[in-house]
Design a protein around this motif. Structure first.
Motif, PDB file in Angstrom:
ATOM      1  N   PRO A  40       1.567 -11.771  -3.929  1.00  0.00           N
ATOM      2  CA  PRO A  40       1.216 -12.268  -2.592  1.00  0.00           C
ATOM      3  C   PRO A  40       0.959 -11.145  -1.580  1.00  0.00           C
ATOM      4  O   PRO A  40       0.036 -11.242  -0.762  1.00  0.00           O
ATOM      5  CB  PRO A  40       2.437 -13.106  -2.180  1.00  0.00           C
ATOM      6  N   ALA A  41       1.727 -10.075  -1.637  1.00  0.00           N
ATOM      7  CA  ALA A  41       1.524  -8.959  -0.702  1.00  0.00           C
ATOM      8  C   ALA A  41       0.178  -8.293  -0.951  1.00  0.00           C
ATOM      9  O   ALA A  41      -0.554  -7.969   0.002  1.00  0.00           O
ATOM     10  CB  ALA A  41       2.657  -7.946  -0.837  1.00  0.00           C
ATOM     11  N   PHE A  42      -0.168  -8.068  -2.213  1.00  0.00           N
ATOM     12  CA  PHE A  42      -1.465  -7.462  -2.528  1.00  0.00           C
ATOM     13  C   PHE A  42      -2.607  -8.392  -2.132  1.00  0.00           C
ATOM     14  O   PHE A  42      -3.633  -7.939  -1.626  1.00  0.00           O
ATOM     15  CB  PHE A  42      -1.557  -7.107  -4.016  1.00  0.00           C
ATOM     16  N   LEU A  44      -2.676 -10.595   0.314  1.00  0.00           N
ATOM     17  CA  LEU A  44      -2.845 -10.518   1.766  1.00  0.00           C
ATOM     18  C   LEU A  44      -3.477  -9.198   2.195  1.00  0.00           C
ATOM     19  O   LEU A  44      -4.333  -9.174   3.086  1.00  0.00           O
ATOM     20  CB  LEU A  44      -1.496 -10.700   2.474  1.00  0.00           C
ATOM     21  N   ALA A  45      -3.078  -8.111   1.562  1.00  0.00           N
ATOM     22  CA  ALA A  45      -3.655  -6.803   1.910  1.00  0.00           C
ATOM     23  C   ALA A  45      -5.148  -6.773   1.590  1.00  0.00           C
ATOM     24  O   ALA A  45      -5.945  -6.277   2.396  1.00  0.00           O
ATOM     25  CB  ALA A  45      -2.916  -5.698   1.164  1.00  0.00           C
ATOM     26  N   PHE A  46      -5.533  -7.301   0.440  1.00  0.00           N
ATOM     27  CA  PHE A  46      -6.957  -7.346   0.090  1.00  0.00           C
ATOM     28  C   PHE A  46      -7.726  -8.249   1.051  1.00  0.00           C
ATOM     29  O   PHE A  46      -8.827  -7.910   1.493  1.00  0.00           O
ATOM     30  CB  PHE A  46      -7.165  -7.832  -1.342  1.00  0.00           C
ATOM     31  N   GLN A  47      -7.161  -9.388   1.398  1.00  0.00           N
ATOM     32  CA  GLN A  47      -7.825 -10.293   2.342  1.00  0.00           C
ATOM     33  C   GLN A  47      -8.020  -9.624   3.693  1.00  0.00           C
ATOM     34  O   GLN A  47      -9.090  -9.723   4.292  1.00  0.00           O
ATOM     35  CB  GLN A  47      -7.019 -11.581   2.497  1.00  0.00           C
ATOM     36  N   GLN A  89      -1.296   3.376   0.184  1.00  0.00           N
ATOM     37  CA  GLN A  89      -1.389   3.698   1.618  1.00  0.00           C
ATOM     38  C   GLN A  89      -2.693   3.170   2.202  1.00  0.00           C
ATOM     39  O   GLN A  89      -2.697   2.658   3.313  1.00  0.00           O
ATOM     40  CB  GLN A  89      -1.281   5.208   1.847  1.00  0.00           C
ATOM     41  N   GLN A  90      -3.774   3.335   1.481  1.00  0.00           N
ATOM     42  CA  GLN A  90      -5.067   2.869   1.971  1.00  0.00           C
ATOM     43  C   GLN A  90      -5.097   1.345   2.057  1.00  0.00           C
ATOM     44  O   GLN A  90      -5.638   0.786   2.994  1.00  0.00           O
ATOM     45  CB  GLN A  90      -6.178   3.382   1.051  1.00  0.00           C
ATOM     46  N   LEU A  91      -4.487   0.689   1.090  1.00  0.00           N
ATOM     47  CA  LEU A  91      -4.498  -0.766   1.045  1.00  0.00           C
ATOM     48  C   LEU A  91      -3.584  -1.377   2.117  1.00  0.00           C
ATOM     49  O   LEU A  91      -3.957  -2.337   2.775  1.00  0.00           O
ATOM     50  CB  LEU A  91      -4.066  -1.250  -0.338  1.00  0.00           C
ATOM     51  N   PHE A  92      -2.403  -0.796   2.293  1.00  0.00           N
ATOM     52  CA  PHE A  92      -1.453  -1.351   3.240  1.00  0.00           C
ATOM     53  C   PHE A  92      -1.437  -0.581   4.537  1.00  0.00           C
ATOM     54  O   PHE A  92      -0.838  -0.886   5.483  1.00  0.00           O
ATOM     55  CB  PHE A  92      -0.041  -1.396   2.633  1.00  0.00           C
TER      56      PHE A  92
END
Length: 92
Positions: A40-42, A44-47, A89-92
């Motif tokens: 779920p965290a990934f 949301l980060a991608f969205q 780091q780039q994703l979040f």
């Protein structure tokens, strides 16, 4: 629909999960559970990233070039802790 857990299982012709498990000293079942919990965290980060086309393009360029490009086919080469930090780091 393909998700992060599926990609991890498919990496390196099916050895991605095992390679990741060895790096973190977990058994494949534990690794699969961790991936499922983080999903779920990934997602949301991608969205969030996809709302900014420039940031998403930069991220895509990062994970498909340089040393990262070969990690899907050869997950044993990928040091998740060392190589993953910049991507996280780039994703979040």
């Amino acid at each position: 629909m393909v998700n992060l857990a599926d990609l991890t299982r498919e990496a390196g012709r099916g050895v991605g999960l095992d390679a990741l498990s060895r790096q973190f000293n977990l058994d494949p079942t534990q690794t699969a559970k961790v991936i499922e919990v983080l999903m779920p965290a990934f997602t949301l980060a991608f969205q969030r990233m996809m709302l900014n086309p420039t940031a998403f393009a930069d991220f895509t360029r990062t994970v498909t070039s340089g040393s990262y490009a070969s990690f899907f086919d050869n997950p044993a080469r990928a040091d998740a802790a060392a190589n993953g930090a910049a991507v996280i780091q780039q994703l979040f």
